[in-house]
Design a protein around this motif. Sequence first.
Motif, short mmCIF file in Angstrom:
data_model
loop_
_atom_site.label_atom_id
_atom_site.label_comp_id
_atom_site.label_asym_id
_atom_site.label_seq_id
_atom_site.Cartn_x
_atom_site.Cartn_y
_atom_site.Cartn_z
N PHE A 82 0.81 -1.21 0.00
CA PHE A 82 0.00 0.00 0.00
C PHE A 82 0.84 1.25 0.00
CE2 PHE A 82 -3.69 -2.50 1.24
CZ PHE A 82 -4.38 -2.18 0.11
N LEU B 33 1.33 1.92 -3.43
CA LEU B 33 0.14 2.48 -4.06
C LEU B 33 -0.03 3.93 -3.66
CD1 LEU B 33 -2.31 -0.48 -3.61
CD2 LEU B 33 -1.36 0.36 -5.75
N HIS C 16 1.95 6.37 -5.53
CA HIS C 16 1.50 6.73 -6.88
C HIS C 16 0.51 7.87 -6.88
CE1 HIS C 16 3.63 3.84 -9.22
NE2 HIS C 16 3.35 2.92 -8.33
N THR D 275 -11.43 14.22 -5.65
CA THR D 275 -10.48 13.12 -5.69
C THR D 275 -9.38 13.32 -4.64
OG1 THR D 275 -10.89 12.74 -8.02
CG2 THR D 275 -8.88 11.82 -7.13
N GLU E 3 -4.65 2.36 3.70
CA GLU E 3 -4.57 3.27 2.55
C GLU E 3 -4.70 4.73 2.95
OE1 GLU E 3 -6.84 1.52 -1.05
OE2 GLU E 3 -7.52 0.49 0.74
N ARG F 113 -14.84 14.54 -15.63
CA ARG F 113 -15.23 13.27 -15.00
C ARG F 113 -15.57 12.18 -16.01
NH1 ARG F 113 -16.33 15.00 -9.70
NH2 ARG F 113 -15.12 16.89 -9.58
N LEU G 45 -5.39 -4.92 -3.17
CA LEU G 45 -5.92 -3.95 -4.12
C LEU G 45 -6.46 -2.73 -3.38
CD1 LEU G 45 -7.78 -6.42 -6.48
CD2 LEU G 45 -5.86 -4.97 -7.12
N PRO G 46 -6.33 -1.56 -3.99
CA PRO G 46 -6.84 -0.35 -3.32
C PRO G 46 -8.37 -0.34 -3.29
CG PRO G 46 -6.00 0.19 -5.50
CD PRO G 46 -5.68 -1.26 -5.27
N SER G 47 -8.91 0.28 -2.26
CA SER G 47 -10.36 0.26 -2.08
C SER G 47 -11.04 1.50 -2.64
CB SER G 47 -10.69 0.12 -0.60
OG SER G 47 -10.17 1.22 0.11
N PHE G 48 -10.28 2.53 -2.95
CA PHE G 48 -10.96 3.73 -3.42
C PHE G 48 -10.07 4.49 -4.42
CE2 PHE G 48 -8.26 5.26 -0.11
CZ PHE G 48 -7.87 6.53 -0.51
N GLY H 41 -6.21 5.84 -8.57
CA GLY H 41 -4.76 5.70 -8.69
C GLY H 41 -4.17 6.88 -9.43
N GLN H 42 -2.98 6.68 -9.96
CA GLN H 42 -2.32 7.76 -10.71
C GLN H 42 -2.82 7.73 -12.14
OE1 GLN H 42 0.15 10.04 -9.55
NE2 GLN H 42 -0.38 10.96 -11.50
N THR H 43 -3.25 8.88 -12.63
CA THR H 43 -3.73 8.93 -14.00
C THR H 43 -2.73 9.67 -14.88
OG1 THR H 43 -4.95 10.92 -13.47
CG2 THR H 43 -6.16 8.85 -13.37
N ASP I 112 -2.41 12.32 -18.03
CA ASP I 112 -3.21 13.32 -18.74
C ASP I 112 -2.77 13.39 -20.19
OD1 ASP I 112 -4.77 15.36 -19.52
OD2 ASP I 112 -4.16 16.75 -17.94
N PRO J 50 0.54 1.40 -13.24
CA PRO J 50 0.21 0.23 -12.43
C PRO J 50 -0.86 0.54 -11.39
CG PRO J 50 2.59 0.58 -12.52
CD PRO J 50 1.97 1.75 -13.18
N SER J 51 -0.75 1.71 -10.75
CA SER J 51 -1.73 2.01 -9.71
C SER J 51 -3.10 2.28 -10.31
CB SER J 51 -1.27 3.21 -8.88
OG SER J 51 -1.36 4.40 -9.63
N ALA K 268 -4.52 -1.13 -11.02
CA ALA K 268 -4.89 -1.80 -9.77
C ALA K 268 -6.19 -1.22 -9.23
CB ALA K 268 -3.76 -1.63 -8.74
N PHE L 234 -16.69 3.04 -4.38
CA PHE L 234 -15.23 3.05 -4.58
C PHE L 234 -14.65 4.45 -4.73
CE2 PHE L 234 -16.58 -1.16 -5.96
CZ PHE L 234 -15.66 -1.96 -5.31
N GLN L 235 -15.45 5.48 -4.42
CA GLN L 235 -15.00 6.86 -4.60
C GLN L 235 -14.34 7.02 -5.97
OE1 GLN L 235 -15.87 9.12 -2.40
NE2 GLN L 235 -14.93 10.88 -3.32
N PRO M 215 -13.94 8.74 -9.30
CA PRO M 215 -14.29 10.14 -9.61
C PRO M 215 -14.94 10.33 -10.97
CG PRO M 215 -11.94 9.80 -9.90
CD PRO M 215 -12.49 8.49 -9.41
#
Lengths: 539, 324
Positions: A5, A8, A11, A214, A254, B93, B161-164, B167-169, B171, B182-183, B186, B268-269, B271
Amino acid sequence: MTRRFRTLGRHIRPKRTTSTAVAAVLALGVAGGAASADTLRIAGQGDIGTLDPQAQNSQITISVLSMVYEALVTRNEDLEMVPALALSWEPVDETTWRFELRPDVTFHDGSTFDAEDVRFTIERAQAETSQFANFVGSIASVEVIDDLTVEIETRMIDPLLPDKLGYIMIMDSGWAEANGVTVPQDLGNEENTYAVMNANGTGPYTVAERVPDTRTVLSINPNYWGEMADDIEEVIYLPISSAPTRISSLISGEVDVVIDVPPQDVDRLANTAGITTARSPELRTIFFGFDHASDTLRHGDAGGTNPFQDLRVRQAVDGAIDAETISRVVMRGLSQPTSQLIAPGNFGYEEDADVRADFDVERSRELLAEAGYPDGFSVRMDCPTDTYTNPEQICQAVSAMMSQIGIDIDLNLIPRAQFIPLLWEKDTSFFIIGFNTAYFDAMYVLETLLMTQTGEDGEGIYNYSGYSNPEFDKLVREARVELDRDRREQLMHDAFAIARADVAYAPLHTQTLVYAMREGVEVPVRPDNFVEIRWVTMN
Amino acid sequence: MIVFLLKRLGGTLVVMLAVTAIAFVMFNYLGDPVVAILGQDASESARRAVEQQLGLDRPITVRFLSYLADVLRGDFGLSYRLGQPVMDVIVDRLPATIELAFSGMGIALLIGVPCGVYSAIQRNSAGTRVLLGASLVGISVPTFFVGVVLIWVFSVTLGVLPSFGRGQTVDLGWWTTGFLTPSGLAALVLPATSIAVFQIAMIMRLVRAEMLEVIRSDYVQFARARGLPESRIYFRHALKNTLIPVITIIALQLGSLIAFAVITESVFQWPGLGLLFLQSVAAADVTIMSAYLILIAGLFVVINLAVDLLYFAIDPRLRARAGR
């Protein structure tokens, strides 16, 4: 698991910190999953609305913004007023306050903080589009004496001016002019303004990245003048609207802190390994209000009369509310029953007076009979479903308690966006309301909520019940211009005693604030629900 | 053809006008936007000032006409909650929602179609019975429950795995994607799986039903009589003909995944548009709600129009009638 985590979480960082992120991940590889002390992730229910410090007076917005911007004064851990951007302040004469400003403070963009910024910001807060006009309403003019001195002239004597200025976060006048944000955003003008997504304060953190709904990423300001309990490199505020997800993300590592903890999860979290909770009574009191003003009930049936005009009926309602049971069953112990309209921690709160009358259904029935309602009456109770803690269950419980004494409640459960206009239009006969003091002082409640609504000098601007007692008004008018602290306190105690004897409202309880955090993180809970980042430590 | 098209477009305009009117009524009666902007403690004068700023003090007909004029210009106003132009917020969004919907549908197709084919070919095997039982569960379990269970197992218990969040996007200028990190990938797994569960079950049952019908048809029997290999019969001839109705349904399902991923997105929040809508409802942010409603109506109108035009192209009978 923690390690994964960590990666994660890394990131989530904005792109510009790639090199430090890589370094941190490498360091973690060596440390073997030990918690790194440089990122604090805070999760709450809703997101902040804007980065403009004068545009939106909502709890979470000003709480997060207070990490970026600063006011002239702030509070210490005992909630006493202490210097922030002002070094000292004193009254020059009855209506003038002089503030000496802190030297050598710079904004995040490098420009120097001076008296001109103070004058500019106070005037900005007075603009029509500002939501902080109440806090600067008494100010007539601000005069710059020299670079580090301002004199503030008030329209009337205002002993609370420094307290109020604790909510005015100082902006840089040059930055505001350069970016066309000299007034807060006009929502009708359909224009995006620079200050909504950009910030330039003097606070311990700068805004590194903001993605609405976010995350908001704050990064430490290396030139910060003030003292910090820790030097956490990065703070991320994460809105997570679903309560189970918010709690899960804390348990799974997290996030580090959750500030909106549902009452039903508090016990479970406190018993979860690796999680601790911190609590504090909130500066908010929940109470029931009546329509004192109408001659007949607006919503209900009492044979053409308004029973709430009779003191005995209000006493009957007050005595039939079993606050202890509500605290135990509905609030799971996360509330403190009270007989007062302000919470402990406010100046003007009187502990000796905070004793609830005995819960006595028989006595309430007798009072109703004496008032001419031996068979009770029926009335609509207005109750919001999405503000305060557990309002729906509280109202249901009180409805049942009222039926015990013959008052038949038609429970009107509605969303906040429909409930509050009912208060504003005074279109309610019986309602629940939560009210908190704005600057740790009882005067706010006395003058805005309880004084007779005159439309002048903010008297009774939030008096939705129509309560009016000339004797009470006289005491408050005396107290609001009293510069002697002890005398002012006594006057406020006397005023509260009158409102209490009149049963202006039927007080219920003060809420308890709970934060949950992973072990190793310490976030003290401030009773006004500000996450005071200067006090936070983590390892 | 042109008459048909014009009729269709005329109907579309009526629908869109009706939706705009409903959106506007929502604007007025769902809650007071002044509450969203000012909160509980707002003095009479502050409220009047905001009403004036937003033009709420004008008569309702004037407001509707000016709203209509603004919308026609593509101007949906400012979000009261976020202080940003509504179109900017929605465009921000959209990628999150589209990526989630397509990933969910992708997972559903990858699992649903083979399972459907298998359960049609091996119609009485033990495996088929298990699959049919599982699909019944998949159809009946509510989405939010699936989400919470997935979070509990994969985030809290296993910690993999992340719950919400998303991750990193990355642009790309006009699009933010989570597919390239990867995030981001995930973060996509749990919400995509959560919306896929119902779709897997539905696609599997649909493919199975269609396939069973096709297998019984004459040309499959003839193919068998010709001695073609089984795999060629099932996958080349039977499956191909099965997919036509399946694709129609999937297109419509994809539309509703984009429009109504509200629950999954809030668990899962995520966005996207669904979360945005939910938060706008809570804050009585009526400019966003109205725009969302109008855009979603537009999306379905376009999908339906496209389907109608496709039928027109495919079905000679429709063309003959129009030509008369």
